[in-house]
Scaffold this active site. Structure first.
Site, short mmCIF file in Angstrom:
data_model
loop_
_atom_site.label_atom_id
_atom_site.label_comp_id
_atom_site.label_asym_id
_atom_site.label_seq_id
_atom_site.Cartn_x
_atom_site.Cartn_y
_atom_site.Cartn_z
N HIS A 8 34.91 48.48 45.85
CA HIS A 8 34.72 47.23 45.77
C HIS A 8 35.96 46.27 46.09
CE1 HIS A 8 31.67 48.15 42.32
NE2 HIS A 8 31.08 47.51 43.31
N CYS A 49 35.84 45.54 35.31
CA CYS A 49 34.43 45.99 35.47
C CYS A 49 33.76 46.15 34.28
CB CYS A 49 34.33 47.36 36.18
SG CYS A 49 35.20 47.56 37.57
#
Ligand code: GLY
Length: 283
Positions: free
Chosen positions: A170, A271
């Protein structure tokens, strides 16, 4: 715009989720790493304790779901800014249903819910960097242009620019915010290229804090009453050279948080929580 930046990093609530036993064998990973379930759970409990006890956030803990091995990585299921919560459409099909419990929790917190109806769109929260002034959205294996467009529709007060993610899972696998106007960035070529693109896209001159390790660049910044600037970052066991860089931030309360097991599943500190600044009173 200064008004928008004023509240940057203020949070009252965090949504986290338990770790299912299925995480060890079935959660997605880019390397074939062996994961110790007990260690991952102990590490995650310590993370949640920091949010709840050390920082005083109201923590909403969603139960683990065995059918969703990656469900602890809640950041990918929603993007929250102000009172608006965009429920994402995760790029990995095995993760799509993670959004159901997230939507319920955000509805219970009285957020304005926006959903993605377009089946061509994909968006993971891990690809979304909110700077307080604008959004950068990583175009990665998980997030596409349509996902970025829908995010721009959901948060119309802010500019949204896209950044190609050339390496790593990401956008936030190698960057995050370290304070108002301060981008923490890894040293690798792909990370530096992404930073350059963000700088070119923006009409704001961000400060940068470069750390030697890309994964260490994922940290969590908060600005909390009675505590001021707070930064949750990697530990010396993981990235000693990067910790030395964080230690130069003299105005921040620095809190090292271990992420040795979850990183094997490409999970970083951001996350594992969705942070919310809840201003609206409950009805
Ligand atoms: N294990 C996190 C992900 O691949 O989405």
């Amino acid at each position: 715009m200064a008004g928008l930046m004023a509240g940057f990093g203020h949070y009252t609530h965090a949504i986290v989720r338990g770790i299912p036993a299925s995480l060890a064998k079935e959660a997605l990973r880019t390397n074939q790493a062996e994961v110790d379930l007990d260690k991952a759970r102990t590490e995650h409990d310590a993370y949640v304790q920091v949010l709840r006890t050390r920082l005083g956030l109201e923590v909403v803990e969603l139960p683990a779901d065995e059918s969703l091995p990656d469900c602890v990585f809640v950041e990918d299921a929603a993007v929250v800014c102000g009172d608006t919560a965009l429920i994402t459409r995760p790029g990995a099909e095995s993760r799509r249903r993670e959004t159901e419990a997230m939507k319920e929790a955000l509805t219970d917190l009285n957020m304005n819910i926006v959903e993605i109806a377009d089946e061509n769109a994909t968006l993971d929260g891990g690809d979304v960097l909110f700077t307080g002034r604008e959004f950068f959205v990583g175009l990665s294996k998980r997030t596409n242009q349509r996902g970025a467009e829908i995010l721009a529709d959901a948060f119309k007060d802010y500019a949204v620019s896209t950044v190609p993610v050339l390496e790593g899972l990401h956008l936030k696998s190698f960057c995050s915010m370290g304070g108002p106007g301060l981008i923490v960035i890894g040293s690798s070529d792909p990370a530096q290229k992404a930073l350059k693109i963000m700088q070119q896209m923006s009409d704001h001159r961000y400060d940068k804090l470069t750390v030697p390790d890309d994964l260490a660049a994922n940290c969590i910044y908060m600005n909390l009453p009675d505590k001021g600037h707070v930064l949750l970052h990697c530990t010396t066991d993981e990235f000693p050279e990067s910790v030395k860089v964080f230690e130069k931030l003299k105005d921040h309360m620095l809190i090292p948080v271990s992420n040795l097991e979850k990183v094997k599943l490409d999970g970083a500190l951001t996350c594992c929580s969705v942070l919310i600044n809840k201003k609206k009173p409950d009805n």
